[in-house]
Design a protein around this motif. Structure first.
Motif, short mmCIF file in Angstrom:
data_model
loop_
_atom_site.label_atom_id
_atom_site.label_comp_id
_atom_site.label_asym_id
_atom_site.label_seq_id
_atom_site.Cartn_x
_atom_site.Cartn_y
_atom_site.Cartn_z
N ARG A 195 -5.77 -5.10 -4.41
CA ARG A 195 -5.86 -4.05 -3.39
C ARG A 195 -7.31 -3.67 -3.13
O ARG A 195 -7.72 -3.45 -1.98
N LEU A 204 -5.38 -0.66 2.47
CA LEU A 204 -4.17 -1.40 2.11
C LEU A 204 -3.26 -0.51 1.27
O LEU A 204 -3.57 -0.21 0.12
N ARG A 206 0.37 0.33 -0.76
CA ARG A 206 1.19 -0.49 -1.65
C ARG A 206 2.32 -1.18 -0.88
O ARG A 206 2.68 -2.32 -1.21
N GLN A 209 0.85 -4.09 0.74
CA GLN A 209 0.59 -5.12 -0.26
C GLN A 209 1.86 -5.91 -0.57
O GLN A 209 1.81 -7.14 -0.74
N ILE A 241 3.16 -8.28 -7.63
CA ILE A 241 3.02 -7.21 -6.64
C ILE A 241 4.31 -6.40 -6.56
O ILE A 241 4.30 -5.17 -6.54
#
Length: 258
Positions: A195, A204, A206, A209, A241
Motif C-alpha cells: 500500500r 490506496l 484497503r 487494494q 491481501i
C-alpha cells in the motif's frame, strides 16, 4: 462630465470613481448644490493617468505619489514597476507551463518519452497501459490525484518508484519461497508495504487494494508479471491481501474500488 459618463468613457466602475473621490485620489472639481459630481477636462486627464498606472499594476498609493509629488522620479518608478511586471510575467509563464503539464498528465497519465519508458520500466513495459488506465479510471477523483502528481515527476523520480516496486516484488517472492502464510504478521507487513509503495501513485484504500489483488490474479498481463517472478505468486499476493483485509473487517468478496 457626470460620474456615469466618465465611467463609460474610461471603462471603470462608478464605485471605483466614488472610492477615488473619497480617498482624495481623483476628486471631481465641480459639484452642484444638489451634490452631483461633475468632472472637468483636467479631472479627466488625471483619471486617464490613474487608469493607465493601475493597468500596469501600480497600487493606489504609488499612483498618488506619482501624480502629487513633483519631486518623484517618475521614469525610475516606472522602471521599477516594469521589473515587477517582468517578474510577474515569468511566474505566469511558469504557471502556464505547469498547467500544460497537468492537462497532458490528466489526458495521458504518463509524461515520459517512449525511450524513457523503455529505459525506466524495462522491456516488458507496455506503452498502452497508461492509455488503458486513463480509459478505465479517468473519470475518478483518484485518477486526477495521480495525474497531478505525475505531471511534475521526472525520469529520476519514476526510476525511484520503479526500484521500490522491484524491491517489493523480490520481497514477495522471498516470502512465498519461505512459506509465509496469509494472515501472518510478516504477510500483513508486506501488504502494508504494498500500500505504501502504490501510495506514491494515488491514495490506496484497503478495499481498492483488494480489487488490485483480484486483478493481479485475473488479468493476464498482471498474472504473467507476478507468475514470471515466481510461479503462483499472483494468487499468493491476492491471498495475503484478502487475509489482511479480513483482519480489518473488510469482506474481500464484496470489496469495491472505493
Amino acid at each position: 462630465m457626470t460620474v456615469g459618463q466618465v465611467s463609460t468613457r474610461l471603462g471603470v466602475t462608478v464605485r471605483a470613481l466614488h472610492h477615488w473621490d473619497e480617498i482624495g485620489l481623483a476628486r471631481p472639481s465641480l459639484r452642484t448644490a444638489a451634490g452631483y459630481r461633475f468632472y472637468t477636462a483636467d479631472d479627466l486627464e488625471r483619471l486617464h493617468r490613474i487608469v493607465i498606472y493601475r493597468e500596469i499594476g501600480l497600487g493606489l498609493d504609488g499612483i498618488r505619489a506619482i501624480l502629487n509629488d513633483p519631486t518623484i522620479d517618475v521614469p525610475g518608478a516606472l522602471r521599477a514597476q516594469r521589473t515587477q511586471v517582468a517578474e510577474r510575467i515569468d511566474r505566469l509563464q511558469q504557471l502556464s507551463a505547469g498547467l500544460d503539464r497537468m492537462i497532458d498528465a490528466h489526458e495521458k497519465g504518463l509524461l515520459l518519452t517512449s525511450e524513457q519508458q523503455a529505459m525506466i520500466f524495462g522491456p516488458q513495459w507496455n506503452r498502452d497501459w497508461p492509455v488503458q488506465a486513463r480509459q478505465r479510471y479517468g473519470d475518478t477523483t483518484r485518477w486526477l490525484r495521480y495525474a497531478e502528481r505525475s505531471a511534475f515527476r521526472g525520469p529520476e523520480e519514476w526510476r525511484a518508484i520503479t526500484d521500490a516496486i522491484a524491491d517489493l516484488d523480490r520481497a514477495l517472492r522471498k516470502a512465498m519461497d519461505a512459506g509465509v502464510t496469509p494472515g501472518s504478521a510478516e504477510a500483513n507487513h508486506l501488504v502494508e508495504r504494498h500500500r505504501e509503495v502504490l501510495a506514491s501513485h494515488f491514495p490506496l484504500t484497503r478495499q481498492m487494494q483488494v480489487c488490485l489483488g483480484r486483478m493481479y490474479e485475473a488479468d493476464p498481463e498482471f498474472a504473467a508479471h507476478y507468475d514470471g517472478i515466481r510461479a503462483g505468486l499472483a494468487t499468493w499476493v491476492r491471498r495475503i491481501i484478502d487475509a489482511s483485509a479480513r483482519a480489518h473487517d473488510i469482506d474481500p468478496d464484496t470489496a469495491t474500488w472505493q
